[in-house]
Scaffold this active site. Structure first.
Site, PDB file in Angstrom:
ATOM      1  N   ARG A  62     -36.983  13.241  95.075  1.00  7.71           N
ATOM      2  CA  ARG A  62     -37.354  14.439  95.814  1.00  7.71           C
ATOM      3  C   ARG A  62     -38.352  14.080  96.895  1.00  7.71           C
ATOM      4  NH1 ARG A  62     -39.940  19.677  92.900  1.00  7.71           N
ATOM      5  NH2 ARG A  62     -41.416  18.121  92.192  1.00  7.71           N
ATOM      6  N   THR A  73     -40.537  18.088 101.804  1.00 11.46           N
ATOM      7  CA  THR A  73     -39.482  19.095 102.032  1.00 11.46           C
ATOM      8  C   THR A  73     -38.926  19.632 100.714  1.00 11.46           C
ATOM      9  OG1 THR A  73     -37.736  17.438 101.990  1.00 11.46           O
ATOM     10  CG2 THR A  73     -38.774  17.854 104.118  1.00 11.46           C
ATOM     11  N   ASP A  94     -44.837  15.930  84.879  1.00 15.51           N
ATOM     12  CA  ASP A  94     -43.782  15.116  85.500  1.00 15.51           C
ATOM     13  C   ASP A  94     -43.008  14.393  84.391  1.00 15.51           C
ATOM     14  OD1 ASP A  94     -43.349  13.428  88.475  1.00 15.51           O
ATOM     15  OD2 ASP A  94     -42.496  12.687  86.612  1.00 15.51           O
ATOM     16  N   ASP A 108     -42.744  10.507  84.720  1.00 16.45           N
ATOM     17  CA  ASP A 108     -44.022   9.828  84.406  1.00 16.45           C
ATOM     18  C   ASP A 108     -44.301   9.847  82.918  1.00 16.45           C
ATOM     19  OD1 ASP A 108     -44.540   9.146  86.997  1.00 16.45           O
ATOM     20  OD2 ASP A 108     -45.949  10.784  87.379  1.00 16.45           O
TER      21      ASP A 108
HETATM   22  N1  URA Z   1     -39.943  17.543  87.948  1.00 21.29           N
HETATM   23  C1  URA Z   1     -40.755  17.295  86.888  1.00 21.29           C
HETATM   24  O1  URA Z   1     -40.751  16.205  86.329  1.00 21.29           O
HETATM   25  N2  URA Z   1     -41.580  18.297  86.477  1.00 21.29           N
HETATM   26  C2  URA Z   1     -41.610  19.502  87.056  1.00 21.29           C
HETATM   27  O2  URA Z   1     -42.375  20.351  86.619  1.00 21.29           O
HETATM   28  C3  URA Z   1     -40.754  19.733  88.154  1.00 21.29           C
HETATM   29  C4  URA Z   1     -39.931  18.741  88.578  1.00 21.29           C
END
Ligand code: URA
Length: 208
Positions: free
Chosen positions: A103, A107, A199, A202
């Site tokens: 991502r 944007t 995330d 992560d």
């Molecule tokens: N991607 C993620 O890993 N966590 C989110 O909250 C949104 C997108």
């Protein structure tokens, strides 16, 4: 389009540990796999079956087996990879396709960096894996990729979805069946799901 939020206590119990910021990577990874397995059970409940004749040790009789198309499971890299074994535990014969998208943080649009789908994906039921259905932009892009390759049956398994992400898929791909463990409140200004789990990539891989 159908959206199913799986309220089963086992799913919700495990999800609460996924949400906990103190859950360590080693447990997080295992929990993602377990929740995905449970969501796969729900996502495949309408696979068609046909009766086949079997000889048990006692007598000959007919019993249902899954018929029709085979499955292609396609994790959206990188976080979707953490869900793969959960599906393969139940559907060991599935072919696997990989969709590499990241991502653009400004944007929030998906950028494609690697796509490798089974050559016969058009003849398979596709299960896309994306743990966090946030804006839905990456997922909608992934759906388009598999449809462009000929797939006509697409399911999506996510662990948490935002209403915005569900709307995106609903608007752009109303035929896709979505199965999630939870639909959360909203996205924040950075595109993270709130309350969410942070995330997913992560937390799965111990990066930051
Ligand atoms: N991607 C993620 O890993 N966590 C989110 O909250 C949104 C997108």
């Amino acid at each position: 389009m159908s959206v199913t939020e799986v309220k089963h206590p086992l799913v919700q119990h495990k999800l609460s540990y996924l949400r906990d910021k103190d859950t360590p990577t080693v447990h997080f990874r295992k929990l993602v796999e377990e929740v995905t397995l449970l969501l796969t059970y729900e996502a495949t409940k309408d696979l068609p079956t046909e009766d086949v004749e079997i000889e048990t040790p006692i007598e000959r009789a007919s019993f249902p087996r899954i018929s029709g198309k085979k499955v292609a499971v396609c994790p959206i890299l990188r976080a979707g990879l953490g869900m793969l074994d959960g599906v393969l535990t139940l559907i060991s014969g599935a072919r696997v396709g990989f969709i590499g998208l990241y991502r653009n943080e400004e944007t929030l649009q998906p950028v494609e960096y690697y796509v490798k789908l089974p050559s016969d994906v058009a003849d398979r039921d596709v299960i896309l894996l994306d743990p966090m259905l946030a804006t839905g932009n990456s997922t909608a892009h992934a759906v388009k990729l598999v449809k462009d390759a000929g797939a006509t049956s697409v399911r999506l398994i996510s662990i948490i979805a935002a209403p915005e992400g569900i709307k995106n898929i609903q608007d752009n791909h109303p035929d896709v069946q979505i199965v999630v463990a939870a639909i959360d409140r909203q996205l924040n200004e950075k595109g993270y799901i709130v309350p969410g789990l942070g995330d997913a990539g992560d937390r799965l891989y111990g990066t930051k």
